[in-house]
Scaffold this motif. Structure first.
Motif, PDB file in Angstrom:
ATOM      1  N   HIS A 148       0.819  -1.261  -0.104  1.00 29.81           N
ATOM      2  CA  HIS A 148      -0.083   0.001  -0.105  1.00 29.81           C
ATOM      3  C   HIS A 148       0.846   1.236  -0.036  1.00 29.81           C
ATOM      4  CE1 HIS A 148      -3.281  -2.634   0.676  1.00 29.81           C
ATOM      5  NE2 HIS A 148      -2.966  -2.997   1.962  1.00 29.81           N
ATOM      6  N   ASN A 149       2.207   1.197   0.449  1.00 30.20           N
ATOM      7  CA  ASN A 149       3.008   2.190   0.657  1.00 30.20           C
ATOM      8  C   ASN A 149       4.184   2.323  -0.489  1.00 30.20           C
ATOM      9  OD1 ASN A 149       3.817   0.127   1.765  1.00 30.20           O
ATOM     10  ND2 ASN A 149       4.603   1.236   3.566  1.00 30.20           N
ATOM     11  N   ARG A 152       5.697   5.524  -1.421  1.00 34.49           N
ATOM     12  CA  ARG A 152       6.682   6.249  -0.198  1.00 34.49           C
ATOM     13  C   ARG A 152       8.123   5.805  -0.341  1.00 34.49           C
ATOM     14  NH1 ARG A 152       5.074   8.807   4.286  1.00 34.49           N
ATOM     15  NH2 ARG A 152       6.132   7.206   5.631  1.00 34.49           N
ATOM     16  N   TRP A 171       1.285  -1.093   6.094  1.00 34.89           N
ATOM     17  CA  TRP A 171      -0.098  -0.497   6.058  1.00 34.89           C
ATOM     18  C   TRP A 171      -0.888  -1.527   5.960  1.00 34.89           C
ATOM     19  CZ3 TRP A 171      -0.080   4.536   2.840  1.00 34.89           C
ATOM     20  CH2 TRP A 171       0.719   5.307   3.418  1.00 34.89           C
ATOM     21  N   ASP A 173      -4.057  -1.438   5.015  1.00 36.49           N
ATOM     22  CA  ASP A 173      -5.014  -1.117   3.999  1.00 36.49           C
ATOM     23  C   ASP A 173      -4.886   0.370   3.781  1.00 36.49           C
ATOM     24  OD1 ASP A 173      -6.598  -1.557   2.074  1.00 36.49           O
ATOM     25  OD2 ASP A 173      -8.115  -2.413   3.095  1.00 36.49           O
ATOM     26  N   THR A 174      -5.271   0.703   2.595  1.00 37.98           N
ATOM     27  CA  THR A 174      -5.320   2.011   2.245  1.00 37.98           C
ATOM     28  C   THR A 174      -6.437   2.624   1.371  1.00 37.98           C
ATOM     29  OG1 THR A 174      -4.123   3.945   1.582  1.00 37.98           O
ATOM     30  CG2 THR A 174      -3.929   1.987   0.312  1.00 37.98           C
ATOM     31  N   THR A 175      -6.880   3.778   1.573  1.00 39.79           N
ATOM     32  CA  THR A 175      -7.828   4.246   0.697  1.00 39.79           C
ATOM     33  C   THR A 175      -7.311   5.212  -0.405  1.00 39.79           C
ATOM     34  OG1 THR A 175      -8.375   5.915   2.026  1.00 39.79           O
ATOM     35  CG2 THR A 175      -9.946   4.157   1.950  1.00 39.79           C
ATOM     36  N   GLN A 176      -5.872   5.588  -0.090  1.00 42.72           N
ATOM     37  CA  GLN A 176      -5.049   6.445  -0.870  1.00 42.72           C
ATOM     38  C   GLN A 176      -4.467   5.898  -2.170  1.00 42.72           C
ATOM     39  OE1 GLN A 176      -1.706   7.806   1.569  1.00 42.72           O
ATOM     40  NE2 GLN A 176      -1.654   9.568   0.641  1.00 42.72           N
TER      41      GLN A 176
END
Ligand code: 5AD
Ligand code: SF4
Length: 480
Positions: A148-149, A152, A171, A173-176
């Motif tokens: 998810h990242n 970054r 992470w 989960d993410t919504t980004q």
């Protein structure tokens, strides 16, 4: 894909709060450090990215490499590099075992190169037991992050550069969805394009929903804008990527289906071919078949995972279709789009699979007559429901697997000859591996053809007469 000049970024102040500006700030910071290292060592710093698993991971690796190149790393295929990154897969156990094996080898290299940074990311890292094991027994790893990242990377790398031991950022989960970061494409003329991330299906054997999180669709205008930029940059073929592209659009503000998205992508001028992966049979609409039928750009290939031909097992797998529904769909597709090539995924040895269940799978294989099929031995994935069910003994699975493979190959060999003698369009992808006077092209139905040509043809589409069928590929000659 991005046109930010890192030289113009002010790195003296605090990091910006918002993305993607924050990552550009860290890219500029990392670049200064890399330049310093290059001066010190008297050579350019190198990075090696190794991808395991599916096309989704391959696309992620292009994004990771895009960031690494923007920072100033030179790409290399040698693992004796300054920065080595494994983008891992965990869909089956043997993918994990390969990573552990190769890490041992990396450790030996690192003992000779103290500055080397070893990083791991991808699906396998989203499993807590894996990370615990790495922290315990693979302490030479410098950086761990997840699915998810990945955007970054620059920030995480900066933390490694500034002395932090084993940087771990995961992470759940993410919504980004961060757009607009650099991407380093493997091929100048074709590209994967994510249209959605994650999966909500929870097939009971599959770990993907746990490691890739909930399903999120990208906005259509962002997808179209990305493809337009790719086309302007020389791309003629896109592969739309998602775990379940047929459910595209759920949760978006604008009401839109996958079929409608395809209609819009079809209109992009200069784009010549559209592929997509993967379709779930339960969500494949008549509207989609209609769009494929009418389209001049959508390739004549559909990957339609079967997993099992037994309705009883399909129910236990949580697939939401029966054997008959799958067969009806496959036959409808063949009827509506006669030149369509169908491929599939099949799992052998799912918990509780009996000889009768297996015969149902063989029956579907014989009826559908796939152009090719990926066959997998069931792999027990901790945390999935099926892991706790009674397993089929290995000595039962292996002979079944061999029987299935033989049947799949026999049929594929027969099916793949069917266009012999016809003229088809081929996108030239590379020089032929074995013969420098030949090029290798991909037909709309995803089969390869080798024909006389030279490097100037790479990335272009030619009409090719298919003169010899060799099971899984053709030989041909340029027509007209
Ligand atoms: N064991 C074996 N194969 C699996 N797949 C997914 N999970 C497993 C598992 N636990 C296969 C499915 C899927 C493909 C990408 O991988 O067939 O379609
Ligand atoms: Fe796994 Fe099923 Fe989702 Fe495919 S649709 S990723 S097999 S859970």
């Amino acid at each position: 894909m991005y046109d930010v000049d890192l030289n113009r970024i002010d790195t003296s102040g605090e990091a910006p709060e918002f993305e993607p500006e924050r990552q550009f700030y860290y890219m500029a910071k990392c670049r200064d450090i890399l330049q310093e290292r290059a001066r010190r060592t008297g050579r350019a710093q190198t990075a090696c990215v190794t991808t395991f698993g599916c096309q989704m991971n391959a696309r992620d690796s292009e994004k990771l490499l895009g960031i690494l190149k923007a920072i100033g790393y030179e790409e290399t295929e040698e693992e004796e590099a300054d920065f080595v990154l494994y983008n891992t897969c965990t869909v089956r156990e043997n993918a994990n075992l390969r990573v552990y094996g190769r890490l041992g080898h990396l450790n030996a290299i690192k003992k000779k190169r103290k500055d080397m940074i070893i990083a791991l990311c991808g699906c396998m890292m989203q499993e807590p037991t894996v990370v615990e094991k790495l922290k315990r027994s693979f302490t030479f790893v410098d950086l761990i992050f997840g699915t998810h990242n990945i955007f970054r990377l620059a920030e995480l790398l900066y933390r490694c550069f500034t002395g932090e031991d084993m940087v771990v950022e995961l992470w759940k989960d993410t919504t980004q969805i961060v757009e607009e970061l650099p991407v380093e494409r493997k091929y100048p003329f074709k590209s994967g394009v994510n249209i959605m991330f994650g999966c909500n299906n929870f097939c009971t054997y599959c770990i993907v929903p746990y490691v890739r999180g909930r399903e999120r669709s990208r906005k259509p205008e962002d997808i179209i804008a990305e493809i337009e930029r790719l086309v302007a940059d020389g791309v003629v073929e896109v592969m739309l990527l998602g775990q379940n592209v047929n459910s595209y659009g759920r949760g978006l503000e604008e009401e839109i289906t996958f079929a409608e998205l395809l209609r819009r992508i079809e209109k992009i001028e200069g784009l010549k071919r559209i592929r997509f992966m993967t379709s779930h049979p339960k969500d494949l609409s008549d509207d989609l078949i209609q769009v494929m039928k009418e389209s001049k750009k959508i390739c004549r290939h559909l990957h339609l995972p079967l997993q099992s031909g037994s309705t009883r097992l399909l129910k236990k797998m949580n697939r939401h279709y029966t054997k008959e529904q799958y067969l009806d769909l496959a036959m409808k597709l063949k009827r509506e789009i006669p030149d369509l090539s169908l491929t599939t995924d099949i799992i052998v040895g799912f918990p509780g699979e009996t000889e009768e269940d297996f015969e149902e799978t063989m029956d579907v294989v014989r009826k559908v007559r796939y152009d090719s099929a990926f066959t997998f031995i069931y792999s027990r994935r901790t945390g999935t429901p099926a892991a706790d069910w009674e397993q089929v003994p290995e000595e039962v699975i292996h002979p079944r697997f061999d029987r299935l493979l033989a049947e799949v190959q026999k049929i594929a060999g027969e099916v793949c000859c069917k266009d012999l003698g016809t003229v088809q369009e081929a996108l030239v992808e590379s020089m032929d591996d074995h013969d420098p006077s030949m090029v290798t092209g991909r037909l709309s139905n995803n089969i390869m053809v080798h024909f006389p040509g030279d490097a100037s043809m790479i990335g272009q589409i030619f009409s090719v007469k298919l003169t010899e069928a060799h099971g899984f590929y053709y030989l041909g000659e340029k027509a007209g």
